[in-house]
Scaffold this active site. Sequence first.
Site, short mmCIF file in Angstrom:
data_model
loop_
_atom_site.label_atom_id
_atom_site.label_comp_id
_atom_site.label_asym_id
_atom_site.label_seq_id
_atom_site.Cartn_x
_atom_site.Cartn_y
_atom_site.Cartn_z
N SER A 125 21.50 53.35 53.54
CA SER A 125 22.26 54.19 52.61
C SER A 125 21.59 55.56 52.43
O SER A 125 21.38 56.28 53.39
CB SER A 125 22.45 53.44 51.28
N ASP A 180 32.91 48.73 53.56
CA ASP A 180 32.03 49.44 52.62
C ASP A 180 32.87 50.27 51.65
O ASP A 180 33.61 51.16 52.06
CB ASP A 180 31.07 50.35 53.41
N HIS A 212 28.76 47.24 51.58
CA HIS A 212 27.57 48.11 51.53
C HIS A 212 26.34 47.20 51.40
O HIS A 212 25.84 46.98 50.30
CB HIS A 212 27.70 49.07 50.34
#
Length: 237
Positions: A125, A180, A212
């Site tokens: 991320s 996601d 995610h």
Amino acid sequence: MAAASGSIRVQRCMVSPAGRHSASLIFLHGSGDSGQGLRTWIKQVLNQDLTFQHIKIIYPTAPPRPYTPMKGGISNVWFDRFKISNDCPEHLESINVMCKVLTDLIDDEVKSGIKKNRILIGGFSMGGCMAMHLVYRNHQDVAGVFALSSFLNKTSAVYQALQESDGVLPELFQCHGTADELVPHSWGEETNSVLKSLRVSTKFHSLPGVYHELGKAELEELKSWILQKLPGEMEKK
């Protein structure tokens, strides 16, 4: 700015290689997490630590700072963002300070005898975004970079740096879940195609139905790629 970064020393958690240390991997966590948190998460997914015979893994922790998407609340984030969007300016001042801080980490490995082309940098991320800034803007001589569930803003300084670069660029390993909801798959895909157009050697791995998160198949694939970029002494011969 040197003073600002000079006073920041990131905490780090490490996994030592089982054998002789000849390469290093710096793995950056996502926003609000920690190096220890990322290591624990990977351990839960794989049912064991991510370990290698010859590669030391370093999980640094981002220093706490006010984070605009949390209305200025304090969080362990690598840099600030005006909002979580790929369509707004980057908070370059905070990104640049952290590039200097993480450069110290790279320098420590080099001082300990590890060649720069035997260092890989990546993250999950926000950590993946930070890794792309660090490598493609400041350290184009490392072994490679990986970005898991990450993206770059449309006007990213990374793109500008690559337009001005004419050397050989580190390869990028990029994965993104199609389900996601925090960082849309399309943002990751767009980032990958822009980087490709700027001569970055990369393959985009879409993970069907994945949110995610980090998954076992993704980590196993990452592990194979890491060994391909940082082979052990025997494999090199």
